[in-house]
Write an enzyme that holds these catalytic residues in place. Sequence first.
Site, PDB file in Angstrom:
ATOM      1  N   LYS A  86       2.836   6.481 -13.322  1.00  0.00           N
ATOM      2  CA  LYS A  86       1.679   6.233 -12.461  1.00  0.00           C
ATOM      3  C   LYS A  86       1.296   7.504 -11.703  1.00  0.00           C
ATOM      4  CE  LYS A  86      -1.587   3.960 -10.415  1.00  0.00           C
ATOM      5  NZ  LYS A  86      -1.403   2.807  -9.530  1.00  0.00           N
ATOM      6  N   PRO A 127       0.759  -1.248   0.000  1.00  0.00           N
ATOM      7  CA  PRO A 127       0.000   0.000   0.000  1.00  0.00           C
ATOM      8  C   PRO A 127       0.789   1.298   0.000  1.00  0.00           C
ATOM      9  CG  PRO A 127      -0.129  -1.068   2.145  1.00  0.00           C
ATOM     10  CD  PRO A 127       0.549  -2.033   1.232  1.00  0.00           C
TER      11      PRO A 127
END
Length: 288
Positions: free
Chosen positions: A171, A66
Site C-alpha cells: 500500500k 485513519p
Amino acid sequence: MNVTFIGLGIMGGRMARNLLDNPAVSLTVFNRSPEPMAALESAGATRATSYAQAVEQADIVFTMLPSPEVVETVAFAEDGFVAAMPQGALWVDCSTVNPSFSRDAAQRAQASGLRFVDAPVAGTKQPAEDGTLTFLVGGEARELETLEPLLESMGRKTLHVGAVGQGSAFKMLVNAQLAQSMLVYAETALLGEKLGFSKDFLMDMLPNLPVSAPFLAGKAELIREGDYEAQFPLEWMHKDLHLLEQTAHEADQPLYLASLAKSLYGSAKQAGRGRDDFSAIHAFLGRE
C-alpha cells in the site's frame, strides 16, 4: 459468521454496508461517532456500545481507521478491543499504516491468542460503495481462505502479496505513485493553460495519453467542475506520504521526489485544503 467492523468513516461505513449483503454474515459495528452506526443499524447491523462489546462474540474483526496512532489506541489501550476478543479470533486491519506497525500489531495480537492479517485497500469512496475495492493482503494463505468470501463482498480483487506487513508495504508503493501522479498531472495541466491551451482541452486530452495513470480521467472531470468533495481526503494523502517516508527511512532507501510531494501536500493542507479530495492539489498549485 460473527463479524465486527470498527471504523465507519468514508471507507469503512461503505465496506461494512456491503458486508450486510452477505447472508452468511452477522454484522456488529462500532464507531466513535454514533451517526454512521445508526444508518447501518437500520440496514440490519447490530450496534455495539463499546469496543469490548463489539468484539466479544466476533469470529473476525475488521478495522478501518485513519492512522497508526488511532489503531494503537482503539486496539491496545486499556479499553481497547484486542483484550476483549475471543481466543483464536482473527483481526483484519484494513487501515493504511506503515508495515513495521502492522508487524508489531501482529506480534502483540498473537501474544493475546489472536490471529492477524493486514489488508489495506486500493480504491476510494466510490469503489468502497460499489464493492469494487482491491485488497492488498499480508498474512498466511490459510487466513486468506477464511477471508475470501468476506473480501469478495467488499471488493472485486484480492492480492495476497506476502507475509504479515507486506500488505501495508505494498500500500505504501501504491500511494507513492498515486500522490505523485496527481501532482505531475496538476502541474502539467496548469502549465498547459499558461501556454494557451484551454482547460477543457487539457482535461480531455492529458488523462487519455498513454503516459497518464488511468485514475486521472475521473479526477480530471472533477477538476474541470471544481468539485473537490473528498473521495480520498488530501490530509490522508499527506499522512500516507509521512508513513511512506518513515518506511523508506527504515529500509534505508531515499525518496527524493516523494519527500517533495509530501511537502507540497503538507502546504496544501496548511492552506485549508486538508478536508478536500487530494485532487485539490491542482487548485492549490494554481492559486494566484
